[in-house]
Design an enzyme around this catalytic site. Structure first.
Site, mmCIF file in Angstrom:
data_model
loop_
_atom_site.group_PDB
_atom_site.id
_atom_site.type_symbol
_atom_site.label_atom_id
_atom_site.label_comp_id
_atom_site.label_asym_id
_atom_site.label_seq_id
_atom_site.Cartn_x
_atom_site.Cartn_y
_atom_site.Cartn_z
ATOM 1 N N LYS A 18 0.853 -1.212 0.000
ATOM 2 C CA LYS A 18 0.000 0.000 0.000
ATOM 3 C C LYS A 18 0.876 1.244 0.000
ATOM 4 C CE LYS A 18 -3.517 2.775 0.470
ATOM 5 N NZ LYS A 18 -4.555 2.723 1.483
ATOM 6 N N CYS A 25 -4.959 10.108 1.356
ATOM 7 C CA CYS A 25 -4.012 9.030 1.013
ATOM 8 C C CYS A 25 -2.697 9.554 0.457
ATOM 9 C CB CYS A 25 -4.624 8.108 -0.041
ATOM 10 S SG CYS A 25 -6.208 7.478 0.375
HETATM 11 N N1 SAJ Z 1 -3.798 14.416 -8.537
HETATM 12 C C1 SAJ Z 1 -2.988 15.186 -9.355
HETATM 13 N N2 SAJ Z 1 -2.551 14.639 -10.522
HETATM 14 C C2 SAJ Z 1 -2.870 13.358 -10.878
HETATM 15 C C3 SAJ Z 1 -3.676 12.596 -10.023
HETATM 16 C C4 SAJ Z 1 -4.142 13.141 -8.861
HETATM 17 O O1 SAJ Z 1 -2.686 16.334 -9.049
HETATM 18 O O2 SAJ Z 1 -2.450 12.924 -11.957
HETATM 19 C C5 SAJ Z 1 -4.255 14.994 -7.268
HETATM 20 C C6 SAJ Z 1 -5.753 15.003 -7.125
HETATM 21 O O3 SAJ Z 1 -6.299 16.205 -7.619
HETATM 22 C C7 SAJ Z 1 -5.931 14.888 -5.625
HETATM 23 C C8 SAJ Z 1 -4.750 14.031 -5.188
HETATM 24 O O4 SAJ Z 1 -3.771 14.148 -6.228
HETATM 25 O O5 SAJ Z 1 -5.826 16.136 -5.005
HETATM 26 C C9 SAJ Z 1 -5.093 12.563 -4.981
HETATM 27 O O6 SAJ Z 1 -5.724 12.129 -6.145
HETATM 28 P P1 SAJ Z 1 -6.220 10.589 -6.312
HETATM 29 O O7 SAJ Z 1 -6.896 10.448 -7.606
HETATM 30 O O8 SAJ Z 1 -5.096 9.698 -6.019
HETATM 31 O O9 SAJ Z 1 -7.357 10.551 -5.242
HETATM 32 P P2 SAJ Z 1 -7.466 9.776 -3.911
HETATM 33 O O10 SAJ Z 1 -6.738 10.326 -2.780
HETATM 34 O O11 SAJ Z 1 -8.918 9.593 -3.741
HETATM 35 O O12 SAJ Z 1 -6.716 8.428 -4.261
HETATM 36 C C10 SAJ Z 1 -7.324 7.219 -4.102
HETATM 37 C C11 SAJ Z 1 -6.274 6.435 -3.433
HETATM 38 N N3 SAJ Z 1 -6.815 5.222 -2.899
HETATM 39 C C12 SAJ Z 1 -6.231 4.697 -1.796
HETATM 40 O O13 SAJ Z 1 -5.258 5.141 -1.289
HETATM 41 C C13 SAJ Z 1 -6.866 3.521 -1.241
HETATM 42 C C14 SAJ Z 1 -5.179 6.120 -4.421
HETATM 43 O O14 SAJ Z 1 -4.371 5.046 -3.943
HETATM 44 C C15 SAJ Z 1 -5.677 5.667 -5.752
HETATM 45 O O15 SAJ Z 1 -4.584 5.572 -6.655
HETATM 46 C C16 SAJ Z 1 -6.645 6.669 -6.310
HETATM 47 O O16 SAJ Z 1 -7.713 6.718 -5.354
HETATM 48 C C17 SAJ Z 1 -7.151 6.182 -7.646
HETATM 49 O O17 SAJ Z 1 -7.324 6.980 -8.539
HETATM 50 O O18 SAJ Z 1 -7.309 4.989 -7.760
#
Ligand code: SAJ
Length: 401
Positions: free
Chosen positions: A190, A244
């Site tokens: 993780k 996360c």
């Molecule tokens: N973000 C960026 N650029 C990207 C992707 C995300 O700036 O290319 C930002 C988002 O705007 C956000 C943050 O990063 O502020 C996190 O984005 P995320 O899509 O990872 O969202 P989370 O926190 O909901 O991530 C969850 C996480 N799940 C768990 O930890 C169990 C992460 O591991 C997953 O990778 C993500 O969901 C997913 O997309 O699957």
């Protein structure tokens, strides 16, 4: 009946501690699959919040944990203001568990912790019980990757523990169950997943800054790079929020410190992502003039998710305040009072001199028509817009002029 027989017959009584974005869908899913599920909440007030899923899930505050055959721990593991792991909730659960006879029970840790934490905090009670770590992989707001659809990694403190953990998850998960050889492998998996994401977002943010100086559109570069099979696209923006991605890497950094191993790439990524709100705020000052009407659209950490935890937009707004720039905030998921509780003024959907995209909610597609006039500057913190609008779109690694 043995515990394995109870699991296979769906006769095992399951207690879920922590009914947040992880525990609640898990408890409901287990109940829907036929298990007798009790959800444990901290107090009567919290109990009321879950009355709508009662009696599917028996919501209780009393600690009749002792009656459960299986206890699944789904409590938050944040960082404190100094970015150190904060295991308060996790240790409180361990304290409650220490008060009951655990003989014959299966403990499951779904909370995100650094390697060795599950063993150290849940693995030393003076009873003969079973223990697995299976870190949650929920993606809030993602309708496709639901609790049952995401492959699940499980590691056990013993072979029997692993056998029971696999038997349990196999009874309700649609996705693959991934057995690993220890608690620590599951915990580190993780950590790797989310640190990998943080590092790759930091990399693209870094490239976006360079692209901007080179007058190259970073999104065009990313789309071209995506044609390479080994390139996984990440996107630049106003910052990295949520419970996360900006948090979990600090757990592995803390472990690495204890093990005297340097993690310069991980630490640099964390710090670079935390600079993005200021990068976008500096872009505002390049175009802002005193007296401008300014609206920040969206304040949540990611699109279409009503969640403010570690939102970079909140950090961004506080930087604007410190610069003496007056602005209003609008977010379709929050009302006037919510916005004011954050210390900001509420804005409304009307033409403004400067529109700042804090979160690229889907509603912005229709709302933008009410916000953008021919003289509106657009600071696009999520590279939402694809065409020049108003006086120009100033994004992160791309401008539309
Ligand atoms: N973000 C960026 N650029 C990207 C992707 C995300 O700036 O290319 C930002 C988002 O705007 C956000 C943050 O990063 O502020 C996190 O984005 P995320 O899509 O990872 O969202 P989370 O926190 O909901 O991530 C969850 C996480 N799940 C768990 O930890 C169990 C992460 O591991 C997953 O990778 C993500 O969901 C997913 O997309 O699957």
């Amino acid at each position: 009946m043995t515990l394995l027989e109870k699991i296979n017959a769906k006769r095992a009584k399951i207690g879920v501690i922590g009914l947040g974005y992880v525990g609640l869908p898990l408890a409901v899913l287990l109940a829907k699959k036929g298990f007798k599920v009790s959800g444990f909440v901290r107090n009567e007030k919290r109990k009321k919040e879950f009355s709508k899923i009662f009696p599917l899930v028996n919501i209780i505050t009393s600690s009749n944990l002792a009656n459960q055959d299986i206890i699944i721990v789904c409590v938050p593991t944040p960082v404190d203001k100094n970015k150190n792991p904060d295991l308060t909730h996790f240790k409180n659960v361990a304290n409650r568990l220490s008060k009951i006879k655990l003989d014959g029970k299966l403990l499951v840790n779904e909370s995100t912790v650094a390697p060795f934490t599950t063993r150290e905090i849940l693995g030393n009670f003076p009873y003969k019980y079973f223990l697995v770590a299976s870190p949650e992989r929920i993606d809030p707001g993602n309708q496709d990757m639901t609790t049952e659809n995401v492959p699940k990694v499980i590691g056990g403190i013993s072979r029997k523990s692993l056998e029971l953990g696999v038997a349990l998850y196999s009874k309700f998960m649609k996705a693959q169950i991934v057995s690993v050889s220890s608690l620590e492998v599951a915990e580190m998996t993780k950590m790797l997943e989310n640190t990998y994401r943080n590092v790759n977002i930091a990399l693209i943010n870094e490239f976006a800054k360079l692209a901007q100086k080179c007058r190259v559109d970073i999104l065009e570069v990313i789309n071209a790079a995506k044609t390479k099979w080994s390139f996984q696209a990440h996107y630049p923006g106003i910052g990295v929020g949520g419970h996360c991605i900006p948090v979990d890497p600090y757990y592995i950094v803390a472990l690495a410190k204890k093990k005297r191993v340097a993690l310069p790439v991980t630490q640099a990524a964390l710090s670079e992502n935390e600079k993005m709100p200021k990068f976008v705020a500096d872009k505002v000052t390049e175009h802002h003039k005193k007296g401008m009407s300014v609206l920040v659209y969206g304040i949540t950490y990611k699109r279409d998710v009503p969640d403010l935890r570690e939102s970079p937009v909140i950090a961004f707004c506080n930087i604007l305040k410190s610069k003496g720039i007056s602005f209003n905030v609008y977010d379709p998921f929050f009302n006037k009072k919510d916005i004011e509780n954050l210390g900001f003024n509420t804005g409304y959907l009307k033409i403004v001199d400067m529109l700042i995209v804090g979160t690229d909610h889907t509603t912005l597609i229709k709302d933008s028509k009410k916000l953008i006039g021919e003289n509106t500057f657009i600071i696009d913190g999520r590279n939402f817009f694809t065409l020049k609008m108003g006086k120009g779109v100033f994004g992160v690694g791309r401008n539309l002029l």
